[in-house]
Design an enzyme around this catalytic site. Structure first.
Site, PDB file in Angstrom:
ATOM      1  N   GLY A 292       0.808  -1.219   0.000  1.00 45.71           N
ATOM      2  CA  GLY A 292       0.000   0.000   0.000  1.00 45.71           C
ATOM      3  C   GLY A 292       0.838   1.265   0.000  1.00 45.71           C
ATOM      4  O   GLY A 292       2.074   1.224   0.000  1.00 45.71           O
ATOM      5  N   LYS A 410      -9.146   9.813  12.086  1.00 47.70           N
ATOM      6  CA  LYS A 410     -10.567   9.455  12.022  1.00 47.70           C
ATOM      7  C   LYS A 410     -10.983   8.541  13.175  1.00 47.70           C
ATOM      8  O   LYS A 410     -12.174   8.286  13.380  1.00 47.70           O
ATOM      9  CB  LYS A 410     -10.877   8.792  10.685  1.00 47.70           C
TER      10      LYS A 410
END
Length: 615
Positions: A292, A410
């Protein structure tokens, strides 16, 4: 054949220049009363002088490769070579004549020297002037560029534009903050003034592109310049940072478009290399999610610290293959193991840990796309909670020294399933740390520019298609950091680990997403809401207007690094946490509302985005 013919012509002309200048010098000698030249010396001596002068000149021309130089680019170095050759061709024969006959004309020598210089340099500079002027006039439709920085780099770019006919761009002048250069000329181009003149000059000179040619200045200065330049309608380009060019990173040797990263304007991170090397060097390091955006950058930045073995674990074979090939090319001596595995597969993970015994674990594998996870809450829990639980418990079981969880802002007072699952992951590793020999820590930061699925690539794609650029809400604000910047701080934070901390990275000032869209459109050479529209699509599932970096119960304390802080949560009940996680496992196949109810019970600060005040 053409090159050989050209070389012969150049050599013949330079030799002829010596003979012609000598004849002219002799003719200019002052006459005696009977009309003879003041320095006769005899025909034999004169011919010897001429032959010796041409031989010395020819030797000097060949030695300095005058016939191999391109006349179109004649400059200071060529002029120095001509002066040296002319001096040798005039002075040495003069000295020989003086030694042999005791008679030699000083004026003859001076006229001879001046004649050689004029006949050799004159045609070369005339040809260069012709080429420069002809190439500029030949393509009047070229784009017009304003160069910011009248130093060596800017001058080199302007010179290339003047001399390279294939370039579809021409320089109109320079901008430089040095007042000494103002109203002066460089390569025949004006230096209009300082950065305060950029907007005015761009309009009056009909500038199509602005090129920032200041590769040695700080990122803060580049950011300030970009903010000035983006008020114009010109497209912005920048010369790569010199350090990146030397190190081989980035678009080496080429100008690139100015990016949003340049607007952040943060100077390079101060890194404590000794402490980082202390926990990574000669260790077996496991990186989950290695294919990633964050995981692959972790690989790139850990590899130079010479780990004993680098384990690249990921679910997607293509992304793991890509980072493996990159690392093998860049670090051929590094021991690399590629592992295709899913962090949800506990048996597979135990086999990996049993075989390789990693000492340092960076856990970057996660589902991170907020709206997708809202529609697939069970998958978010499987990957972000149970995947983290599997990797963390294996690290504990097989006595890893450190475990670093990559978390997100978040997770703070979450309004999304994704954020809530990351918060539970933080809570789990902190509870595990209390009874483990492994140091478990989490590193929390905001959005990273350019990561897959993030807002920047989406905006760029929309701009390429001609718009519109879609922004969810005019007041939406996010923290941003570049991927290399975030990863560098993650690795540094790992060196501070004592166990149980949540490290919080200083993300700088929050950025309005709308302003980001405006900047991207302008940096692409367009006018917002004129060439490309900006539309508002409404907030997506799980999103909130403002992200936070600390929960209510966390207090902030500093570290040795000025951009890394520690948030310490309240006490966690391990037994209760395990019970809630088992309850969560049982509801995975049920309705999303039931799953959210369990999440809310475990993380009371979790609230649906639709219940959040938009303001």
């Amino acid at each position: 054949m053409r090159v050989a013919y050209r070389t012969k012509v150049i050599i013949a002309w330079d030799l002829a220049a010596i003979g012609i200048s000598l004849a002219a010098a002799y003719a200019l000698e002052p006459s005696k009363a009977d009309g003879a030249a003041a320095w006769t010396g005899g025909a034999a001596l004169w011919l010897t002088y001429a032959a010796l002068s041409m031989a010395i000149g020819f030797w000097s021309f060949i030695r300095q490769r005058m016939h191999r130089r391109i006349w179109q680019y004649t400059g200071i170095s060529e002029m120095i070579c001509i002066l040296q050759s002319a001096a040798l061709a005039a002075i040495l024969p003069f000295a020989a004549a003086w030694i042999v006959s005791g008679e030699a004309g000083v004026l003859l020598m001076l006229h001879h020297f001046i004649g050689i210089v004029a006949l050799m340099a004159g045609p070369r500079f005339v040809w260069r002037a012709f080429c420069d002027n002809y190439s500029v006039k030949k393509q009047p439709s070229k784009k017009r560029a304003l160069i910011v920085g009248a130093g060596s780099c800017g001058t080199l770019i302007a010179k290339e534009m003047q001399q390279n006919d294939s370039m579809n761009i021409t320089a109109v002048g320079f901008i430089d903050d040095d007042p000494y250069k103002h109203r002066m000329q460089q390569l025949g181009l004006p230096v209009f003034g300082g950065r305060g003149e950029i907007a005015c000059v761009a309009e009056t000179q009909r500038v199509d592109e602005i090129i920032i040619a200041m590769p040695s200045v700080s990122k803060t200065q580049i950011s300030a310049l970009v903010n000035v330049c983006k008020t114009t309608k010109a497209k912005l380009r920048i010369v790569p940072d010199l350090q990146n060019m030397i190190d081989g990173r980035g678009p080496t040797g080429r100008m690139r478009d100015v990016s949003v990263e340049d607007l952040l304007g943060r100077d390079p991170i101060r890194t404590d290399l000794e402490h980082i090397a202390g926990y990574v060097e000669r260790k077996t390091v496991l990186i989950t999610g290695a294919g990633g955006s964050i995981g692959s950058e972790l690989c790139r930045q850990i590899a130079p610290f010479a780990p004993n073995k680098l384990l690249l674990l990921g679910h997607g074979e293509n992304s793991i293959y890509t980072i493996e090939m990159e690392l093998r090319a860049t670090f051929p001596d590094l021991a690399i193991e590629t592992i295709i595995a899913d962090v949800q597969d506990r048996i597979r993970l135990e086999g990996v840990f049993a075989r390789y015994r990693p000492q340092v674990v960076f856990h970057a594998a996660a589902h991170k796309h907020v709206p997708l996870m809202e529609r697939n809450p069970a998958e978010a829990i499987k990957n972000n909670v149970f995947g983290t639980k599997n990797v963390a418990e294996c690290a504990d079981q097989y006595k890893a020294e450190r475990f670093v969880l990559i978390s997100t802002d978040k997770a703070v007072n979450p309004t999304s399933v994704m954020g809530t699952t990351k918060r539970i992951a933080e809570m789990f590793i902190q509870s595990l740390d209390k009874h483990s020999e492994t140091k478990f820590v989490a590193v929390r930061f905001g959005n990273v520019l350019g990561s897959r699925g993030s807002v920047i690539p989406r905006f760029k794609d929309q701009i390429l298609r001609g718009g519109p650029v879609t922004v969810t809400h005019p007041e939406m604000v996010r923290y941003f950091m570049t991927i290399p910047e975030a990863v560098q701080l993650v690795i540094q934070a790992g060196s501070f680990a004592k166990g149980g901390e949540v490290f919080i990275l200083d993300m700088g000032k929050p950025v309005k997403i709308y302003d980001l869209a405006v900047d991207l459109i302008r940096l692409s050479g367009y006018e917002p809401n004129v060439d490309i529209d900006i539309t508002f699509s409404g907030m997506r599932e799980g999103e909130k207007l403002y992200e936070e970096l600390l929960t209510n119960e966390e207090g902030l304390s500093s570290t040795k690094h000025d951009r890394i802080f520690i948030g310490r949560p309240g006490q966690l009940n391990r037994t209760e946490l395990d019970f809630e996680i088992r309850k969560m496992e049982k509801v995975l196949g049920q309705h999303p509302d039931e799953i959210r109810a369990v999440l809310r019970h475990l993380v009371p600060s979790y609230r649906n985005a639709e219940s959040t005040a938009v303001g």
